[in-house]
Design a protein around this motif. Structure first.
Motif, mmCIF file in Angstrom:
data_model
loop_
_atom_site.group_PDB
_atom_site.id
_atom_site.type_symbol
_atom_site.label_atom_id
_atom_site.label_comp_id
_atom_site.label_asym_id
_atom_site.label_seq_id
_atom_site.Cartn_x
_atom_site.Cartn_y
_atom_site.Cartn_z
ATOM 1 N N ASP A 133 2.947 9.319 -5.215
ATOM 2 C CA ASP A 133 3.270 9.286 -6.647
ATOM 3 C C ASP A 133 2.208 8.590 -7.491
ATOM 4 O O ASP A 133 2.439 8.293 -8.662
ATOM 5 N N ASN A 134 1.050 8.300 -6.889
ATOM 6 C CA ASN A 134 -0.053 7.608 -7.589
ATOM 7 C C ASN A 134 0.309 6.193 -8.008
ATOM 8 O O ASN A 134 -0.302 5.630 -8.921
ATOM 9 N N ILE A 135 1.299 5.622 -7.341
ATOM 10 C CA ILE A 135 1.666 4.218 -7.557
ATOM 11 C C ILE A 135 1.595 3.511 -6.212
ATOM 12 O O ILE A 135 2.249 3.925 -5.249
ATOM 13 N N ILE A 136 0.782 2.460 -6.133
ATOM 14 C CA ILE A 136 0.647 1.702 -4.895
ATOM 15 C C ILE A 136 1.507 0.455 -5.001
ATOM 16 O O ILE A 136 1.240 -0.431 -5.820
ATOM 17 N N ASN A 137 2.558 0.412 -4.185
ATOM 18 C CA ASN A 137 3.426 -0.765 -4.201
ATOM 19 C C ASN A 137 3.110 -1.665 -3.009
ATOM 20 O O ASN A 137 2.181 -1.407 -2.247
ATOM 21 N N ILE A 211 -4.346 5.932 -11.173
ATOM 22 C CA ILE A 211 -3.241 5.411 -10.368
ATOM 23 C C ILE A 211 -2.745 4.114 -10.996
ATOM 24 O O ILE A 211 -3.339 3.590 -11.948
ATOM 25 N N ASN A 212 -1.644 3.614 -10.458
ATOM 26 C CA ASN A 212 -1.137 2.305 -10.873
ATOM 27 C C ASN A 212 -0.938 1.435 -9.645
ATOM 28 O O ASN A 212 -0.425 1.902 -8.614
ATOM 29 N N VAL A 213 -1.370 0.195 -9.750
ATOM 30 C CA VAL A 213 -1.191 -0.772 -8.668
ATOM 31 C C VAL A 213 -0.070 -1.722 -9.061
ATOM 32 O O VAL A 213 -0.124 -2.368 -10.111
ATOM 33 N N ASP A 214 0.951 -1.766 -8.219
ATOM 34 C CA ASP A 214 2.106 -2.628 -8.506
ATOM 35 C C ASP A 214 2.573 -3.232 -7.186
ATOM 36 O O ASP A 214 3.532 -2.788 -6.581
#
Length: 277
Positions: A133-137, A211-214
């Motif tokens: 999902d292009n989100i790195i948790n 992307i988003n890094v969370d």
């Protein structure tokens, strides 16, 4: 079908010559390939260019155990011709350069320069979706980044202001994110970039993916109670799609599972729990 007309033949000759970096050799005049001695300091004459490509093709023929038809078939498959313009694919370029290496390793630079003159700049490599999902948790810190590239190319990534070399296998590449990469990117939005350098040393423009890094969990800020309603406020927006079940909460001395419903307000950064009693 009918015979090709003169224009079609002329266009085909020009396109093939251009694909091999020999665009200045199209026409009807005879060009000698063995006139005079070669001088590396004065640039290559038309005849020397033509002779260099012929020698490289002879090397490719030798490398295929003298099976000229295989060499011809592979080169035809590697040609991309449109009208009077033509380009040689990365596989075709590699074959010609490999042939030059068979003839004389000192000969490669000349052939590189000739073929490079007729080669197109490689397209930007692709970058596939990261972590689905292009989100790195926090559970995805060792995620793979993958994509596609031309045959024979190398791929470099731009991550958090740093350049990283990807692992290339055929027409795909991959890279595993490290803790140092995550630190460099920080939290929030990040644009990844990828460039490829083909067998001729020509580098493409960058393919990108946002992307988003969370990887940092929300921090609890405050709580308010109104009757059976408990509102929990956090320091950042919450994701309604990944909310724990109400049974995961314990309120004071009430038995676990007391909340019967939960509602997330991402904008307000709140989680509202409705208590059973």
């Amino acid at each position: 079908g009918g015979l090709a007309d003169a224009t079609a033949v002329t266009n085909a000759n020009a396109a093939v010559a251009a694909a091999f970096g020999l665009a200045d050799l199209t026409g009807t005049s005879v060009v000698a390939t063995n006139g005079g001695s070669y001088d590396a300091t004065d640039g290559m004459s038309d005849g020397e260019k033509y002779g260099a490509i012929l020698a490289a093709l002879s090397g490719a023929d030798f490398a295929s155990s003298g099976d000229s038809q295989v060499v011809i078939d592979n080169l035809v498959a590697a040609l991309d011709i449109s009208g009077a313009t033509g380009a040689l694919s990365a596989a075709g370029q590699s074959a010609v350069i490999a042939g030059a290496a068979v003839v004389d390793s000192d000969f490669i630079d000349d052939v590189l320069n000739i073929v490079r003159a007729g080669a197109a700049v490689p397209p930007a490599p692709t970058i596939n979706a990261v972590a689905t999902d292009n989100i790195i948790n926090a559970d995805e810190t060792g995620s793979f980044i993958t994509g596609t590239n031309e045959t024979g190319a190398t791929v470099d990534l731009s991550i958090g202001g740093n350049t990283r070399a990807a692992t290339v296998s055929g027409t795909t590449w991959s890279y595993t994110l490290t803790d140092a990469d995550l630190t460099a990117m920080g939290q929030g939005a990040e644009t990844l970039g990828a460039t490829q350098t083909d067998v001729l040393g020509t580098t493409s423009s960058a393919g990108t993916r946002v992307i988003n890094v969370d990887t940092v969990a929300p921090v609890f800020s405050s709580a308010t109670v109104s009757g059976r309603t408990l509102v929990l406020t956090y320091n950042e927006a919450l994701d309604a799609t990944s909310m724990p079940l109400p049974s995961a909460f314990r309120v004071g001395g009430v038995a676990q599972g007391a909340p019967v419903a939960g509602v997330v307000d991402s904008v307000a950064k709140t989680l509202t729990l409705t208590l059973a009693s």
